[in-house]
Scaffold this motif. Sequence first.
Motif, PDB file in Angstrom:
ATOM      1  N   LEU A 145       1.113 -21.892  10.207  1.00  0.00           N
ATOM      2  CA  LEU A 145       1.230 -21.277   8.889  1.00  0.00           C
ATOM      3  C   LEU A 145       0.365 -20.019   8.838  1.00  0.00           C
ATOM      4  CD1 LEU A 145       2.142 -21.407   5.867  1.00  0.00           C
ATOM      5  CD2 LEU A 145       0.068 -22.763   5.448  1.00  0.00           C
ATOM      6  N   VAL A 146       0.961 -18.945   8.348  1.00  0.00           N
ATOM      7  CA  VAL A 146       0.236 -17.688   8.158  1.00  0.00           C
ATOM      8  C   VAL A 146       0.340 -17.302   6.688  1.00  0.00           C
ATOM      9  CG1 VAL A 146       0.107 -15.240   8.765  1.00  0.00           C
ATOM     10  CG2 VAL A 146       0.713 -16.924  10.517  1.00  0.00           C
ATOM     11  N   THR A 147      -0.807 -16.992   6.084  1.00  0.00           N
ATOM     12  CA  THR A 147      -0.807 -16.510   4.702  1.00  0.00           C
ATOM     13  C   THR A 147      -1.618 -15.223   4.627  1.00  0.00           C
ATOM     14  OG1 THR A 147      -2.747 -17.853   4.124  1.00  0.00           O
ATOM     15  CG2 THR A 147      -0.571 -18.822   3.718  1.00  0.00           C
ATOM     16  N   ALA A 148      -1.227 -14.339   3.743  1.00  0.00           N
ATOM     17  CA  ALA A 148      -1.946 -13.074   3.583  1.00  0.00           C
ATOM     18  C   ALA A 148      -1.632 -12.484   2.223  1.00  0.00           C
ATOM     19  CB  ALA A 148      -1.563 -12.086   4.683  1.00  0.00           C
ATOM     20  N   THR A 149      -2.644 -11.868   1.638  1.00  0.00           N
ATOM     21  CA  THR A 149      -2.494 -11.210   0.345  1.00  0.00           C
ATOM     22  C   THR A 149      -3.188  -9.856   0.399  1.00  0.00           C
ATOM     23  OG1 THR A 149      -2.441 -13.302  -0.881  1.00  0.00           O
ATOM     24  CG2 THR A 149      -3.013 -11.332  -2.129  1.00  0.00           C
ATOM     25  N   LEU A 150      -2.575  -8.861  -0.221  1.00  0.00           N
ATOM     26  CA  LEU A 150      -3.208  -7.556  -0.357  1.00  0.00           C
ATOM     27  C   LEU A 150      -2.906  -7.039  -1.757  1.00  0.00           C
ATOM     28  CD1 LEU A 150      -4.919  -5.492   1.203  1.00  0.00           C
ATOM     29  CD2 LEU A 150      -2.805  -4.299   1.776  1.00  0.00           C
ATOM     30  N   GLY A 151      -3.959  -6.863  -2.556  1.00  0.00           N
ATOM     31  CA  GLY A 151      -3.752  -6.409  -3.920  1.00  0.00           C
ATOM     32  C   GLY A 151      -4.807  -5.427  -4.380  1.00  0.00           C
ATOM     33  N   TYR A 152      -4.361  -4.361  -5.037  1.00  0.00           N
ATOM     34  CA  TYR A 152      -5.249  -3.377  -5.645  1.00  0.00           C
ATOM     35  C   TYR A 152      -4.738  -3.075  -7.046  1.00  0.00           C
ATOM     36  CZ  TYR A 152      -7.048  -2.605  -0.922  1.00  0.00           C
ATOM     37  OH  TYR A 152      -7.592  -2.774   0.316  1.00  0.00           O
ATOM     38  N   SER A 153      -5.633  -2.917  -7.988  1.00  0.00           N
ATOM     39  CA  SER A 153      -5.242  -2.578  -9.351  1.00  0.00           C
ATOM     40  C   SER A 153      -5.117  -1.067  -9.452  1.00  0.00           C
ATOM     41  CB  SER A 153      -6.282  -3.107 -10.347  1.00  0.00           C
ATOM     42  OG  SER A 153      -5.823  -2.939 -11.667  1.00  0.00           O
ATOM     43  N   MET A 154      -3.886  -0.570  -9.421  1.00  0.00           N
ATOM     44  CA  MET A 154      -3.635   0.860  -9.300  1.00  0.00           C
ATOM     45  C   MET A 154      -3.194   1.534 -10.594  1.00  0.00           C
ATOM     46  SD  MET A 154      -1.769   1.130  -5.608  1.00  0.00           S
ATOM     47  CE  MET A 154      -2.659   0.810  -4.081  1.00  0.00           C
ATOM     48  N   LEU A 165       9.047   9.092  -5.255  1.00  0.00           N
ATOM     49  CA  LEU A 165       7.884   9.037  -4.373  1.00  0.00           C
ATOM     50  C   LEU A 165       7.857   7.729  -3.572  1.00  0.00           C
ATOM     51  CD1 LEU A 165       5.064  10.534  -6.655  1.00  0.00           C
ATOM     52  CD2 LEU A 165       6.404  11.685  -4.870  1.00  0.00           C
ATOM     53  N   CYS A 166       9.013   7.050  -3.548  1.00  0.00           N
ATOM     54  CA  CYS A 166       9.119   5.759  -2.837  1.00  0.00           C
ATOM     55  C   CYS A 166       8.067   4.791  -3.344  1.00  0.00           C
ATOM     56  CB  CYS A 166       8.990   5.951  -1.328  1.00  0.00           C
ATOM     57  SG  CYS A 166      10.249   7.014  -0.613  1.00  0.00           S
ATOM     58  N   GLY A 167       8.062   4.598  -4.662  1.00  0.00           N
ATOM     59  CA  GLY A 167       7.042   3.786  -5.295  1.00  0.00           C
ATOM     60  C   GLY A 167       7.157   2.305  -5.003  1.00  0.00           C
ATOM     61  N   GLY A 168       6.254   1.558  -5.618  1.00  0.00           N
ATOM     62  CA  GLY A 168       6.218   0.116  -5.444  1.00  0.00           C
ATOM     63  C   GLY A 168       5.108  -0.337  -4.520  1.00  0.00           C
ATOM     64  N   ALA A 169       4.848  -1.633  -4.567  1.00  0.00           N
ATOM     65  CA  ALA A 169       3.779  -2.216  -3.746  1.00  0.00           C
ATOM     66  C   ALA A 169       4.209  -2.415  -2.301  1.00  0.00           C
ATOM     67  CB  ALA A 169       3.342  -3.547  -4.348  1.00  0.00           C
ATOM     68  N   LEU A 170       5.493  -2.602  -2.053  1.00  0.00           N
ATOM     69  CA  LEU A 170       5.946  -2.987  -0.715  1.00  0.00           C
ATOM     70  C   LEU A 170       5.606  -1.944   0.346  1.00  0.00           C
ATOM     71  CD1 LEU A 170       7.435  -5.026   1.083  1.00  0.00           C
ATOM     72  CD2 LEU A 170       9.559  -3.809   0.528  1.00  0.00           C
ATOM     73  N   LEU A 171       6.026  -0.700   0.149  1.00  0.00           N
ATOM     74  CA  LEU A 171       5.789   0.329   1.160  1.00  0.00           C
ATOM     75  C   LEU A 171       4.332   0.754   1.216  1.00  0.00           C
ATOM     76  CD1 LEU A 171       8.912   0.439   1.306  1.00  0.00           C
ATOM     77  CD2 LEU A 171       8.688   2.901   1.619  1.00  0.00           C
ATOM     78  N   ASP A 172       3.617   0.588   0.100  1.00  0.00           N
ATOM     79  CA  ASP A 172       2.223   1.016   0.061  1.00  0.00           C
ATOM     80  C   ASP A 172       1.275  -0.068   0.560  1.00  0.00           C
ATOM     81  OD1 ASP A 172      -0.459   1.760  -1.701  1.00  0.00           O
ATOM     82  OD2 ASP A 172       0.744   3.504  -1.163  1.00  0.00           O
ATOM     83  N   LEU A 173       1.532  -1.325   0.195  1.00  0.00           N
ATOM     84  CA  LEU A 173       0.628  -2.426   0.506  1.00  0.00           C
ATOM     85  C   LEU A 173       1.293  -3.550   1.294  1.00  0.00           C
ATOM     86  CD1 LEU A 173      -1.047  -2.655  -3.042  1.00  0.00           C
ATOM     87  CD2 LEU A 173      -1.901  -1.449  -1.024  1.00  0.00           C
ATOM     88  N   GLY A 174       2.511  -3.896   0.903  1.00  0.00           N
ATOM     89  CA  GLY A 174       3.212  -4.978   1.585  1.00  0.00           C
ATOM     90  C   GLY A 174       3.433  -4.713   3.060  1.00  0.00           C
ATOM     91  N   VAL A 175       3.483  -3.434   3.431  1.00  0.00           N
ATOM     92  CA  VAL A 175       3.645  -3.070   4.838  1.00  0.00           C
ATOM     93  C   VAL A 175       2.499  -3.631   5.677  1.00  0.00           C
ATOM     94  CG1 VAL A 175       2.492  -0.839   4.527  1.00  0.00           C
ATOM     95  CG2 VAL A 175       4.118  -1.134   6.394  1.00  0.00           C
ATOM     96  N   SER A 224       0.389  -6.623  -4.150  1.00  0.00           N
ATOM     97  CA  SER A 224       0.452  -6.243  -5.564  1.00  0.00           C
ATOM     98  C   SER A 224      -0.302  -4.955  -5.814  1.00  0.00           C
ATOM     99  CB  SER A 224      -0.148  -7.350  -6.443  1.00  0.00           C
ATOM    100  OG  SER A 224      -0.133  -6.958  -7.810  1.00  0.00           O
ATOM    101  N   ALA A 225       0.290  -4.118  -6.657  1.00  0.00           N
ATOM    102  CA  ALA A 225      -0.374  -2.901  -7.128  1.00  0.00           C
ATOM    103  C   ALA A 225      -0.913  -3.096  -8.539  1.00  0.00           C
ATOM    104  CB  ALA A 225       0.609  -1.731  -7.101  1.00  0.00           C
ATOM    105  N   GLN A 226      -1.000  -4.369  -8.974  1.00  0.00           N
ATOM    106  CA  GLN A 226      -1.389  -4.672 -10.347  1.00  0.00           C
ATOM    107  C   GLN A 226      -2.688  -5.461 -10.470  1.00  0.00           C
ATOM    108  OE1 GLN A 226       2.389  -6.628 -11.664  1.00  0.00           O
ATOM    109  NE2 GLN A 226       2.300  -5.117 -13.308  1.00  0.00           N
ATOM    110  N   CYS A 227      -3.242  -5.916  -9.363  1.00  0.00           N
ATOM    111  CA  CYS A 227      -4.395  -6.805  -9.471  1.00  0.00           C
ATOM    112  C   CYS A 227      -5.352  -6.627  -8.298  1.00  0.00           C
ATOM    113  CB  CYS A 227      -3.950  -8.267  -9.544  1.00  0.00           C
ATOM    114  SG  CYS A 227      -3.117  -8.844  -8.047  1.00  0.00           S
TER     115      CYS A 227
END
Length: 322
Positions: A145-154, A165-175, A224-227
């Motif tokens: 099992l692999v788990t990972a989280t990446l979140g910044y309140s932007m 601008l190719c927004g969203g959390a996926l390309l900026d953080l989910g990558v 997440s770009a919200q937390c």
Amino acid sequence: MRVGIIGTGWIAEKAAITLRALTSCEAYAVGSRSQEKAEAFASAWGIAKAYGSYSELIADPEVDLVYVGTPHSHHYDVTREALLAGKPCLVEKAFMANARQTEDILAIAHQHQVFLAEAIWTRYQPAVAIVRQLISSGRIGMPRLVTATLGYSMGDKPRIMRPDLCGGALLDLGVYALNFVRMFCDADILSIDGTCVKSATGMDLTNAITIVLNDGILANVQSSAQCVGDNIGVIAGTEGNLIIDNINNPQTITVNGPDRTYIETIRVPKQITGYEYQFLTCRQALIDGLLEPREMPHAETLRIMQLMDGLRQKWGVRYPMD
């Protein structure tokens, strides 16, 4: 190695700080769409050349490597121009807006035999080899099992909210989360699915992704770009687990045995910013005559973009360049 930096934003500043501290690499030139901005950036970071256009920087015969530090929505045109001019390129993540652009850029690099690398900095850091050695030596048994989280309140930053601008959390953080899985689990993917919470502009703000691999590993990752996330990655095996303190820039790897018994904490080597490894890798690759870095092959760059395209399609997240 004389580096020409494209862009003058915060990520270009981080590159300049890094290069200033290296002895074998130099921030030689900066290119902006504004001569005034280029000159201000060059003055701030002690850079010899300041160009008011990207084309002028690319045309400078003294530039050994073009570092593309613009928003990922603007990577395609400048990278294409540089490659066609025969300039080796290091392109920030996310590499391009989508897989179609990626395939085109990779084809140009291959056709013209020009070095090209994705600047996904975590791929080049010493933590990768440390974690791989811990797994291969059997310290945690068989990974399951692999788990990972990446979140910044932007907040409502344009690069997160705007489709152009190719927004969203996926390309900026989910990558980073996807790369975390792919760096340590190289089996074929049997299935990938996910869900997201979207903004009023249609961009994914928080997402969760589940990946099943054909060797029996399941990965759950979130971005997440919200937390303010814990940003921790965990690789859990049959005999223990590894806890990586920050999947975006690992500093410690904690090894636990059966029943979560603490064994040891391994610290990565002291770094400048963490960006130095990608520049040093590019320098050595150019010396060795390579066309892609071993740490992030072109096929892997394309695979990550394809995975993100598939997720965005499921979520209904669209960019104008799609």
